[in-house]
Design a protein around this motif. Structure first.
Motif, PDB file in Angstrom:
ATOM      1  N   ALA A 113       0.831  -1.199   0.000  1.00 15.36           N
ATOM      2  CA  ALA A 113       0.000   0.000   0.000  1.00 15.36           C
ATOM      3  C   ALA A 113       0.865   1.248   0.000  1.00 15.36           C
ATOM      4  CB  ALA A 113      -0.912   0.013   1.222  1.00 15.36           C
ATOM      5  N   CYS A 114       0.459   2.223  -0.805  1.00 16.28           N
ATOM      6  CA  CYS A 114       1.086   3.537  -0.825  1.00 16.28           C
ATOM      7  C   CYS A 114      -0.011   4.576  -1.017  1.00 16.28           C
ATOM      8  CB  CYS A 114       2.084   3.670  -1.971  1.00 16.28           C
ATOM      9  SG  CYS A 114       3.705   3.004  -1.583  1.00 16.28           S
ATOM     10  N   ILE A 115       0.320   5.800  -0.719  1.00 13.10           N
ATOM     11  CA  ILE A 115      -0.599   6.907  -0.917  1.00 13.10           C
ATOM     12  C   ILE A 115       0.134   7.976  -1.718  1.00 13.10           C
ATOM     13  CG2 ILE A 115       0.029   7.942   1.298  1.00 13.10           C
ATOM     14  CD1 ILE A 115      -2.886   8.896   1.524  1.00 13.10           C
ATOM     15  N   THR A 116      -0.562   8.571  -2.668  1.00 10.20           N
ATOM     16  CA  THR A 116       0.001   9.663  -3.443  1.00 10.20           C
ATOM     17  C   THR A 116      -0.655  10.955  -2.971  1.00 10.20           C
ATOM     18  OG1 THR A 116       0.329   8.234  -5.351  1.00 10.20           O
ATOM     19  CG2 THR A 116       0.365  10.587  -5.765  1.00 10.20           C
ATOM     20  N   GLN A 117       0.175  11.948  -2.661  1.00  9.05           N
ATOM     21  CA  GLN A 117      -0.330  13.229  -2.175  1.00  9.05           C
ATOM     22  C   GLN A 117       0.293  14.363  -2.967  1.00  9.05           C
ATOM     23  OE1 GLN A 117       0.996  13.008   1.930  1.00  9.05           O
ATOM     24  NE2 GLN A 117      -1.071  12.526   2.615  1.00  9.05           N
ATOM     25  N   THR A 118      -0.461  15.437  -3.118  1.00  8.63           N
ATOM     26  CA  THR A 118       0.081  16.685  -3.639  1.00  8.63           C
ATOM     27  C   THR A 118       0.044  17.668  -2.483  1.00  8.63           C
ATOM     28  OG1 THR A 118      -0.776  16.219  -5.846  1.00  8.63           O
ATOM     29  CG2 THR A 118      -0.144  18.489  -5.369  1.00  8.63           C
ATOM     30  N   LEU A 119       1.212  18.112  -2.069  1.00  6.14           N
ATOM     31  CA  LEU A 119       1.339  19.008  -0.927  1.00  6.14           C
ATOM     32  C   LEU A 119       1.796  20.380  -1.399  1.00  6.14           C
ATOM     33  CD1 LEU A 119       3.358  16.544   1.310  1.00  6.14           C
ATOM     34  CD2 LEU A 119       0.922  17.017   1.472  1.00  6.14           C
ATOM     35  N   CYS A 120       1.258  21.423  -0.783  1.00  5.57           N
ATOM     36  CA  CYS A 120       1.671  22.782  -1.090  1.00  5.57           C
ATOM     37  C   CYS A 120       2.191  23.421   0.193  1.00  5.57           C
ATOM     38  CB  CYS A 120       0.512  23.590  -1.663  1.00  5.57           C
ATOM     39  SG  CYS A 120       0.988  25.279  -2.081  1.00  5.57           S
ATOM     40  N   PHE A 121       3.461  23.729   0.196  1.00  2.05           N
ATOM     41  CA  PHE A 121       4.079  24.423   1.323  1.00  2.05           C
ATOM     42  C   PHE A 121       4.078  25.909   0.963  1.00  2.05           C
ATOM     43  CE2 PHE A 121       5.662  20.154   1.429  1.00  2.05           C
ATOM     44  CZ  PHE A 121       5.669  19.832   2.774  1.00  2.05           C
ATOM     45  N   SER A 122       3.334  26.701   1.733  1.00  3.33           N
ATOM     46  CA  SER A 122       3.233  28.124   1.424  1.00  3.33           C
ATOM     47  C   SER A 122       3.077  28.926   2.704  1.00  3.33           C
ATOM     48  CB  SER A 122       2.050  28.389   0.499  1.00  3.33           C
ATOM     49  OG  SER A 122       0.838  28.063   1.139  1.00  3.33           O
ATOM     50  N   ASN A 123       3.206  30.227   2.550  1.00  2.00           N
ATOM     51  CA  ASN A 123       3.039  31.142   3.664  1.00  2.00           C
ATOM     52  C   ASN A 123       1.552  31.454   3.805  1.00  2.00           C
ATOM     53  OD1 ASN A 123       3.171  33.247   5.504  1.00  2.00           O
ATOM     54  ND2 ASN A 123       5.105  33.981   4.676  1.00  2.00           N
ATOM     55  N   HIS A 124       1.023  31.400   5.006  1.00  2.00           N
ATOM     56  CA  HIS A 124      -0.408  31.581   5.228  1.00  2.00           C
ATOM     57  C   HIS A 124      -0.893  32.991   4.917  1.00  2.00           C
ATOM     58  CE1 HIS A 124      -0.786  27.624   6.907  1.00  2.00           C
ATOM     59  NE2 HIS A 124       0.222  27.866   7.733  1.00  2.00           N
TER      60      HIS A 124
END
Length: 79
Positions: free
Chosen positions: A7-18
């Motif tokens: 099992a694996c999970i694919t994620q799209t993450l966005c690291f940004s300033n709030h």
């Protein structure tokens, strides 16, 4: 009986300033947060593969990552 073989999970993450700040300091903080995230994955022993990584003009970083789901084996997913 059913068992998870891999099992694996694919994620799209966005690291940004709030607050939308785009100063050099804000951009460094985003990079620092992203580096901390990867270090935490390594520290916890989570297997992962970065599929894509893009840094936008505002300093935000968008990452597509495939990672181990919980402690399930990853099989051929991360090859």
């Amino acid at each position: 009986m059913k068992r998870i073989k891999a099992a694996c999970i694919t994620q799209t993450l966005c690291f940004s300033n709030h607050d939308g700040e785009t100063t050099e300091y804000a951009k460094r903080m985003i990079v620092q947060e992203y580096d901390k995230y990867k270090a935490q994955l390594d520290k916890s022993g989570t297997k992962y593969k970065i599929l894509s990584e893009k840094t936008n003009e505002d300093g935000s970083i968008v990452v597509e990552i495939k990672k181990q789901y919980n402690t399930s084996p990853v099989g051929e997913y991360l090859n």
